[in-house]
Design a protein around this motif. Structure first.
Motif, PDB file in Angstrom:
ATOM      1  N   ARG A 172     -22.158  -6.123  67.669  1.00  0.00           N
ATOM      2  CA  ARG A 172     -21.000  -6.461  68.506  1.00  0.00           C
ATOM      3  C   ARG A 172     -19.748  -6.620  67.649  1.00  0.00           C
ATOM      4  N   GLU A 173     -19.904  -7.261  66.495  1.00  0.00           N
ATOM      5  CA  GLU A 173     -18.758  -7.437  65.597  1.00  0.00           C
ATOM      6  C   GLU A 173     -18.234  -6.090  65.125  1.00  0.00           C
ATOM      7  N   VAL A 174     -19.135  -5.210  64.722  1.00  0.00           N
ATOM      8  CA  VAL A 174     -18.748  -3.888  64.264  1.00  0.00           C
ATOM      9  C   VAL A 174     -18.109  -3.099  65.406  1.00  0.00           C
ATOM     10  N   MET A 175     -18.699  -3.177  66.580  1.00  0.00           N
ATOM     11  CA  MET A 175     -18.174  -2.468  67.745  1.00  0.00           C
ATOM     12  C   MET A 175     -16.739  -2.858  68.030  1.00  0.00           C
ATOM     13  N   ARG A 176     -16.468  -4.166  68.011  1.00  0.00           N
ATOM     14  CA  ARG A 176     -15.123  -4.632  68.346  1.00  0.00           C
ATOM     15  C   ARG A 176     -14.097  -4.162  67.303  1.00  0.00           C
ATOM     16  N   LEU A 177     -14.463  -4.210  66.041  1.00  0.00           N
ATOM     17  CA  LEU A 177     -13.532  -3.789  64.986  1.00  0.00           C
ATOM     18  C   LEU A 177     -13.279  -2.282  65.033  1.00  0.00           C
ATOM     19  N   ILE A 178     -14.327  -1.518  65.235  1.00  0.00           N
ATOM     20  CA  ILE A 178     -14.171  -0.067  65.344  1.00  0.00           C
ATOM     21  C   ILE A 178     -13.302   0.278  66.551  1.00  0.00           C
ATOM     22  N   ALA A 179     -13.529  -0.405  67.667  1.00  0.00           N
ATOM     23  CA  ALA A 179     -12.753  -0.151  68.878  1.00  0.00           C
ATOM     24  C   ALA A 179     -11.284  -0.523  68.694  1.00  0.00           C
ATOM     25  N   ARG A 180     -11.018  -1.448  67.781  1.00  0.00           N
ATOM     26  CA  ARG A 180      -9.634  -1.847  67.509  1.00  0.00           C
ATOM     27  C   ARG A 180      -8.938  -0.889  66.546  1.00  0.00           C
ATOM     28  N   GLY A 181      -9.687   0.103  66.047  1.00  0.00           N
ATOM     29  CA  GLY A 181      -9.075   1.104  65.196  1.00  0.00           C
ATOM     30  C   GLY A 181      -9.312   0.928  63.716  1.00  0.00           C
ATOM     31  N   TYR A 182     -10.175  -0.015  63.341  1.00  0.00           N
ATOM     32  CA  TYR A 182     -10.478  -0.227  61.923  1.00  0.00           C
ATOM     33  C   TYR A 182     -11.231   0.983  61.354  1.00  0.00           C
ATOM     34  N   ALA A 183     -10.898   1.355  60.121  1.00  0.00           N
ATOM     35  CA  ALA A 183     -11.673   2.371  59.417  1.00  0.00           C
ATOM     36  C   ALA A 183     -12.977   1.743  58.925  1.00  0.00           C
ATOM     37  N   TYR A 184     -13.962   2.586  58.602  1.00  0.00           N
ATOM     38  CA  TYR A 184     -15.253   2.066  58.158  1.00  0.00           C
ATOM     39  C   TYR A 184     -15.097   1.154  56.944  1.00  0.00           C
ATOM     40  N   ARG A 189     -15.106  -4.296  54.534  1.00  0.00           N
ATOM     41  CA  ARG A 189     -14.415  -5.364  53.811  1.00  0.00           C
ATOM     42  C   ARG A 189     -14.309  -6.624  54.668  1.00  0.00           C
ATOM     43  N   GLU A 190     -14.054  -6.462  55.952  1.00  0.00           N
ATOM     44  CA  GLU A 190     -13.900  -7.600  56.866  1.00  0.00           C
ATOM     45  C   GLU A 190     -15.205  -8.377  57.029  1.00  0.00           C
ATOM     46  N   LEU A 191     -16.320  -7.648  57.074  1.00  0.00           N
ATOM     47  CA  LEU A 191     -17.623  -8.280  57.350  1.00  0.00           C
ATOM     48  C   LEU A 191     -18.483  -8.460  56.102  1.00  0.00           C
ATOM     49  N   PHE A 192     -17.939  -8.073  54.935  1.00  0.00           N
ATOM     50  CA  PHE A 192     -18.659  -8.226  53.667  1.00  0.00           C
ATOM     51  C   PHE A 192     -19.987  -7.485  53.671  1.00  0.00           C
ATOM     52  N   ILE A 193     -19.946  -6.239  54.170  1.00  0.00           N
ATOM     53  CA  ILE A 193     -21.134  -5.385  54.163  1.00  0.00           C
ATOM     54  C   ILE A 193     -20.719  -4.030  53.591  1.00  0.00           C
ATOM     55  N   SER A 194     -21.697  -3.183  53.320  1.00  0.00           N
ATOM     56  CA  SER A 194     -21.395  -1.876  52.733  1.00  0.00           C
ATOM     57  C   SER A 194     -20.941  -0.890  53.805  1.00  0.00           C
ATOM     58  N   VAL A 195     -20.243   0.159  53.357  1.00  0.00           N
ATOM     59  CA  VAL A 195     -19.814   1.206  54.286  1.00  0.00           C
ATOM     60  C   VAL A 195     -21.035   1.875  54.918  1.00  0.00           C
ATOM     61  N   LYS A 196     -22.085   2.049  54.128  1.00  0.00           N
ATOM     62  CA  LYS A 196     -23.320   2.649  54.653  1.00  0.00           C
ATOM     63  C   LYS A 196     -23.894   1.811  55.789  1.00  0.00           C
ATOM     64  N   THR A 197     -23.846   0.488  55.634  1.00  0.00           N
ATOM     65  CA  THR A 197     -24.348  -0.405  56.686  1.00  0.00           C
ATOM     66  C   THR A 197     -23.475  -0.302  57.935  1.00  0.00           C
ATOM     67  N   VAL A 198     -22.170  -0.181  57.736  1.00  0.00           N
ATOM     68  CA  VAL A 198     -21.262  -0.004  58.877  1.00  0.00           C
ATOM     69  C   VAL A 198     -21.628   1.270  59.635  1.00  0.00           C
ATOM     70  N   THR A 200     -24.440   2.759  59.803  1.00  0.00           N
ATOM     71  CA  THR A 200     -25.704   2.558  60.522  1.00  0.00           C
ATOM     72  C   THR A 200     -25.472   1.774  61.808  1.00  0.00           C
ATOM     73  N   HIS A 201     -24.672   0.700  61.728  1.00  0.00           N
ATOM     74  CA  HIS A 201     -24.386  -0.106  62.916  1.00  0.00           C
ATOM     75  C   HIS A 201     -23.649   0.709  63.974  1.00  0.00           C
ATOM     76  N   VAL A 202     -22.670   1.509  63.551  1.00  0.00           N
ATOM     77  CA  VAL A 202     -21.916   2.323  64.509  1.00  0.00           C
ATOM     78  C   VAL A 202     -22.846   3.324  65.198  1.00  0.00           C
ATOM     79  N   SER A 203     -23.719   3.926  64.428  1.00  0.00           N
ATOM     80  CA  SER A 203     -24.687   4.874  64.992  1.00  0.00           C
ATOM     81  C   SER A 203     -25.563   4.189  66.036  1.00  0.00           C
ATOM     82  N   ASN A 204     -26.012   2.973  65.724  1.00  0.00           N
ATOM     83  CA  ASN A 204     -26.855   2.224  66.661  1.00  0.00           C
ATOM     84  C   ASN A 204     -26.091   1.848  67.925  1.00  0.00           C
ATOM     85  N   VAL A 205     -24.831   1.434  67.747  1.00  0.00           N
ATOM     86  CA  VAL A 205     -24.007   1.048  68.900  1.00  0.00           C
ATOM     87  C   VAL A 205     -23.808   2.239  69.823  1.00  0.00           C
ATOM     88  N   LEU A 206     -23.446   3.391  69.262  1.00  0.00           N
ATOM     89  CA  LEU A 206     -23.219   4.581  70.080  1.00  0.00           C
ATOM     90  C   LEU A 206     -24.492   4.987  70.823  1.00  0.00           C
TER      91      LEU A 206
END
Length: 227
Positions: A172-184, A189-198, A200-206
């Motif tokens: 949900r956190e990733v979804m909201r940030l991506i929907a707001r226009g944040y780049a991966y 950087r915002e969630l202190f996770i790797s780009v690869k993890t982002v 993966t989360h985006v893929s799961n959300v979609l």
């Protein structure tokens, strides 16, 4: 600790609930400049400490952050009520940086008497505390119409809940940030996770929301007032 309802001119007793210590310190400092109107009787920084502070202090108003370690603001309300706290004696006022639909709806459904954002001025916050302590419902101006729409049926609250239930809290956190226009990279950087993890989360959300790309995700979140 015994609790008595304050008289007309007594300050309103409050408990501050927020997981950011600097924010609690700031609010407490501001409130202490108005001791004729409010008196802080406790603080909480996660669900457990917040429930203990509320049940011990028995304040008239709880300033409640929506996002907390251990289950969030709704869990604080639920556990306090389960512990025998009377809603007529202690009222919850959500004070959050978020104005997302899922946050507003969930905490009001749980029993909060109002919802204001952290952009509120000190005088507006004091007024909101006064009003909530007497039983009024208080909302930031931008949220008032939205809350009416949500509970009048204009917004399909049930469908929003059902869709979001498919997502984990992190998704949900990733979804909201991506929907707001944040780049991966910005999400990482915002969630202190790797780009690869982002990724993966985006893929799961979609996949879970049956969407094809981030543009559809932005439209989906905007239509549901989640950003």
């Amino acid at each position: 600790m015994s609790y008595e309802m304050s008289g007309e001119h007594d300050p309103v007793t409050i408990v501050l609930v927020d997981d950011h210590e600097m924010f609690r310190v700031g609010v407490r400092s501001e409130m202490e400049q108005h001791r004729d109107r409010v008196r802080v009787v406790g603080e909480g920084w996660d669900v457990d400490s917040s429930v203990q502070a509320v049940m011990t202090g028995r304040p008239q108003v709880v300033l409640l952050d929506v996002h907390l370690p251990g289950g969030g603001g709704t869990e604080v309300i639920r556990r306090c009520e389960a512990g025998g706290l009377e809603s007529s004696a202690t009222r919850f006022l959500a004070l959050s940086v978020s104005d997302a639909a899922e946050d507003v709806i969930s905490v009001i459904r749980a029993g909060a008497r109002g919802y204001v954002t952290k952009s509120i001025s000190s005088e507006e916050l004091l007024d909101a505390i006064d009003r909530v302590s007497t039983g009024d419902a208080v909302f930031s101006p931008r949220l008032a119409g939205f809350v009416l729409d949500a509970f009048s049926g204009s917004i399909e609250v049930a469908s929003i809940d059902e869709d979001l239930d498919r997502l984990s809290p992190r998704e949900r956190e990733v979804m909201r940030l991506i929907a707001r226009g944040y780049a991966y990279k910005e999400v990482a950087r915002e969630l202190f996770i790797s780009v690869k993890t982002v990724e993966t989360h985006v893929s799961n959300v979609l996949r879970k929301l049956q969407l094809s790309n981030r543009h559809e995700l932005t439209r989906w979140a905007t239509d549901r007032r989640l950003i």
